[in-house]
Design a protein around this motif. Structure first.
Motif, mmCIF file in Angstrom:
data_model
loop_
_atom_site.group_PDB
_atom_site.id
_atom_site.type_symbol
_atom_site.label_atom_id
_atom_site.label_comp_id
_atom_site.label_asym_id
_atom_site.label_seq_id
_atom_site.Cartn_x
_atom_site.Cartn_y
_atom_site.Cartn_z
ATOM 1 N N ARG A 54 -7.519 13.873 -7.943
ATOM 2 C CA ARG A 54 -6.254 13.957 -7.220
ATOM 3 C C ARG A 54 -6.026 15.290 -6.517
ATOM 4 O O ARG A 54 -5.211 15.371 -5.594
ATOM 5 C CB ARG A 54 -5.087 13.724 -8.191
ATOM 6 C CG ARG A 54 -5.092 12.369 -8.889
ATOM 7 C CD ARG A 54 -4.821 11.251 -7.930
ATOM 8 N NE ARG A 54 -4.671 9.966 -8.610
ATOM 9 C CZ ARG A 54 -4.595 8.801 -7.994
ATOM 10 N NH1 ARG A 54 -4.662 8.759 -6.671
ATOM 11 N NH2 ARG A 54 -4.462 7.679 -8.671
ATOM 12 N N VAL A 108 4.124 10.843 3.202
ATOM 13 C CA VAL A 108 4.218 9.600 2.433
ATOM 14 C C VAL A 108 4.043 8.442 3.409
ATOM 15 O O VAL A 108 4.725 8.385 4.441
ATOM 16 C CB VAL A 108 5.572 9.471 1.707
ATOM 17 C CG1 VAL A 108 5.643 8.142 0.958
ATOM 18 C CG2 VAL A 108 5.772 10.628 0.737
ATOM 19 N N ASN A 109 3.120 7.525 3.081
ATOM 20 C CA ASN A 109 2.899 6.317 3.878
ATOM 21 C C ASN A 109 3.149 5.105 2.993
ATOM 22 O O ASN A 109 2.548 4.974 1.924
ATOM 23 C CB ASN A 109 1.482 6.266 4.427
ATOM 24 C CG ASN A 109 1.241 7.328 5.488
ATOM 25 O OD1 ASN A 109 2.175 7.812 6.122
ATOM 26 N ND2 ASN A 109 -0.014 7.700 5.679
ATOM 27 N N ARG A 143 6.227 5.904 7.736
ATOM 28 C CA ARG A 143 5.585 7.211 7.647
ATOM 29 C C ARG A 143 6.655 8.303 7.570
ATOM 30 O O ARG A 143 7.470 8.438 8.476
ATOM 31 C CB ARG A 143 4.683 7.455 8.871
ATOM 32 C CG ARG A 143 3.595 6.413 9.062
ATOM 33 C CD ARG A 143 2.742 6.726 10.277
ATOM 34 N NE ARG A 143 1.736 5.716 10.480
ATOM 35 C CZ ARG A 143 0.549 5.702 9.879
ATOM 36 N NH1 ARG A 143 0.240 6.673 9.037
ATOM 37 N NH2 ARG A 143 -0.322 4.750 10.111
ATOM 38 N N ASP A 186 -8.887 11.652 10.572
ATOM 39 C CA ASP A 186 -9.243 11.860 9.167
ATOM 40 C C ASP A 186 -10.733 11.546 9.022
ATOM 41 O O ASP A 186 -11.156 10.416 9.276
ATOM 42 C CB ASP A 186 -8.424 10.951 8.245
ATOM 43 C CG ASP A 186 -6.947 11.292 8.276
ATOM 44 O OD1 ASP A 186 -6.622 12.482 8.363
ATOM 45 O OD2 ASP A 186 -6.127 10.361 8.224
ATOM 46 N N SER A 227 -2.941 14.513 -4.062
ATOM 47 C CA SER A 227 -2.898 13.218 -3.363
ATOM 48 C C SER A 227 -2.689 12.100 -4.365
ATOM 49 O O SER A 227 -3.204 12.143 -5.494
ATOM 50 C CB SER A 227 -4.196 12.977 -2.584
ATOM 51 O OG SER A 227 -4.420 14.004 -1.643
ATOM 52 N N TYR A 228 -1.965 11.094 -3.938
ATOM 53 C CA TYR A 228 -1.719 9.922 -4.794
ATOM 54 C C TYR A 228 -1.961 8.672 -3.976
ATOM 55 O O TYR A 228 -1.503 8.561 -2.842
ATOM 56 C CB TYR A 228 -0.283 9.922 -5.315
ATOM 57 C CG TYR A 228 0.030 8.724 -6.162
ATOM 58 C CD1 TYR A 228 -0.351 8.679 -7.485
ATOM 59 C CD2 TYR A 228 0.692 7.628 -5.609
ATOM 60 C CE1 TYR A 228 -0.066 7.572 -8.265
ATOM 61 C CE2 TYR A 228 0.982 6.508 -6.382
ATOM 62 C CZ TYR A 228 0.594 6.491 -7.715
ATOM 63 O OH TYR A 228 0.861 5.393 -8.479
ATOM 64 N N ASP A 237 0.859 -1.186 0.000
ATOM 65 C CA ASP A 237 0.000 0.000 0.000
ATOM 66 C C ASP A 237 0.892 1.232 0.000
ATOM 67 O O ASP A 237 1.897 1.280 0.709
ATOM 68 C CB ASP A 237 -0.919 -0.002 1.230
ATOM 69 C CG ASP A 237 -1.984 1.084 1.139
ATOM 70 O OD1 ASP A 237 -2.224 1.574 0.019
ATOM 71 O OD2 ASP A 237 -2.557 1.457 2.177
ATOM 72 N N PHE A 238 0.516 2.197 -0.826
ATOM 73 C CA PHE A 238 1.317 3.409 -0.957
ATOM 74 C C PHE A 238 0.379 4.584 -1.154
ATOM 75 O O PHE A 238 -0.518 4.542 -1.999
ATOM 76 C CB PHE A 238 2.266 3.288 -2.156
ATOM 77 C CG PHE A 238 2.920 4.591 -2.546
ATOM 78 C CD1 PHE A 238 4.014 5.060 -1.846
ATOM 79 C CD2 PHE A 238 2.429 5.343 -3.600
ATOM 80 C CE1 PHE A 238 4.613 6.256 -2.195
ATOM 81 C CE2 PHE A 238 3.026 6.537 -3.963
ATOM 82 C CZ PHE A 238 4.122 6.994 -3.264
ATOM 83 N N ASN A 239 0.537 5.604 -0.343
ATOM 84 C CA ASN A 239 -0.219 6.831 -0.565
ATOM 85 C C ASN A 239 0.631 8.020 -0.133
ATOM 86 O O ASN A 239 1.452 7.920 0.777
ATOM 87 C CB ASN A 239 -1.577 6.809 0.159
ATOM 88 C CG ASN A 239 -1.427 6.650 1.664
ATOM 89 O OD1 ASN A 239 -1.159 7.622 2.368
ATOM 90 N ND2 ASN A 239 -1.606 5.433 2.162
ATOM 91 N N ALA A 240 0.417 9.108 -0.826
ATOM 92 C CA ALA A 240 1.230 10.300 -0.579
ATOM 93 C C ALA A 240 0.391 11.534 -0.850
ATOM 94 O O ALA A 240 -0.603 11.493 -1.587
ATOM 95 C CB ALA A 240 2.473 10.284 -1.468
ATOM 96 N N GLU A 241 0.791 12.634 -0.244
ATOM 97 C CA GLU A 241 0.132 13.904 -0.494
ATOM 98 C C GLU A 241 1.160 15.031 -0.407
ATOM 99 O O GLU A 241 2.108 14.977 0.377
ATOM 100 C CB GLU A 241 -1.007 14.151 0.488
ATOM 101 C CG GLU A 241 -0.604 14.246 1.937
ATOM 102 C CD GLU A 241 -1.788 14.449 2.872
ATOM 103 O OE1 GLU A 241 -1.696 15.346 3.729
ATOM 104 O OE2 GLU A 241 -2.783 13.706 2.734
#
Length: 275
Positions: free
Chosen positions: A241, A91-92, A101, A204, A274-275, A64-68
């Motif tokens: 996004r 970035v997580n 994190r 959140d 956000s990605y 899992d990858f997410n970033a903002e």
């Protein structure tokens, strides 16, 4: 007997007619029918395709990858010329039972050509999930501010945390643990090191499909000073996004040196990718 052997066929036909003279015509008709050529029966061949191997998509290294990335800027001209630029990123990365994190920020401001704000910071935290709700962590952070009483603020620590609520619209997590804090006094060679206690809460909330509320509150309690830093962000979606919103950042220092103010407040208008 083969129908292509004329002598043998004639002998058989003659014997049959001698035995059954009343069926002579039928015997001739039957023999003629048997000698008539026929077209072969055409049957489409049955084709069985070879089995195809099942292709299973292999997950990437990061499950899992997410970033903002959040940007904010402001400029005024007239009686007072000011310029403000800000950046904040998260970035997580998740791999099995571990979540990496990373967080970084930088702000710069000047008024009438003179710097009035210049700070940056970064942190790294490794969460290890014990269960779906509880985890342990290792954390390190550093921040630098040219205009604060403490020019450098660094911290390393360990602790535990919990996901207090996890639904499709709300995530609430909290963590707490001890560590060591290092502080450098601005404008001098004096520094302080002390044991501290770090705590954080993160909310959140997806209020509706195009509106989100984020509250990040961090506290670092130590002998030299205690710091409390809540940030509130409200964002509305512009596209899949990109979102735009407003954020309010407050930083309280219990014992700032050099007659610095206890409280810093910043109100920003943000654009987030956000990605």
């Amino acid at each position: 007997m083969s129908l292509n052997d004329d002598d043998a066929l004639a002998s058989v036909v003659a014997a049959a007619k001698s035995a059954y003279p009343e069926f002579a015509a039928e015997i001739d008709a039957r023999v003629a029918d048997l000698q008539m050529p026929v077209e072969p029966l055409l049957i489409a061949p049955l084709v069985i395709p070879a089995p195809q191997p099942v292709e299973i998509e292999q997950p990437g290294y990061w499950e899992d990858f997410n970033a903002e990335l959040t940007l904010n800027a402001a400029e005024t001209q007239g009686n007072t010329d000011t310029l403000f630029l800000g950046l904040h990123s998260k970035v997580n990365l998740m791999r099995k039972a571990q979540i990496h994190r990373l967080e970084a920020f930088a702000n710069m401001a000047e008024a009438n050509g003179v710097d009035s704000q210049n700070n940056w910071g970064a942190s790294y935290q490794l969460d290890t999930l014990w269960t779906d709700d509880y985890f342990g962590y290792v954390r390190g952070s550093v921040a630098h501010d040219d205009f604060a009483g403490f020019e450098t603020d660094a911290f390393v620590g360990i602790g535990a945390g919990a996901y207090l609520k996890q639904t499709e619209t709300v995530t609430l997590r909290s963590e707490l643990g001890p560590g060591y804090r290092y502080l450098e006094i601005a404008g001098s060679d004096y520094n302080i090191g002390a044991v501290g206690l770090y705590g954080a809460t993160e909310l959140d909330w997806l209020i509706r499909d195009d509106l989100t509320l984020e509250i990040d509150a961090k506290a670092n309690i130590s002998g030299p000073t205690s710091t409390f830093n809540p940030t509130i962000r409200m964002n509305t979606a512009v596209s899949k996004r990109v979102s735009a919103g407003v954020s309010y950042d407050l930083r309280y220092e219990s014992n700032p040196p050099l007659m610095s103010n206890n409280i810093d407040r910043v109100l920003r208008f943000d654009v987030k990718y956000s990605y």
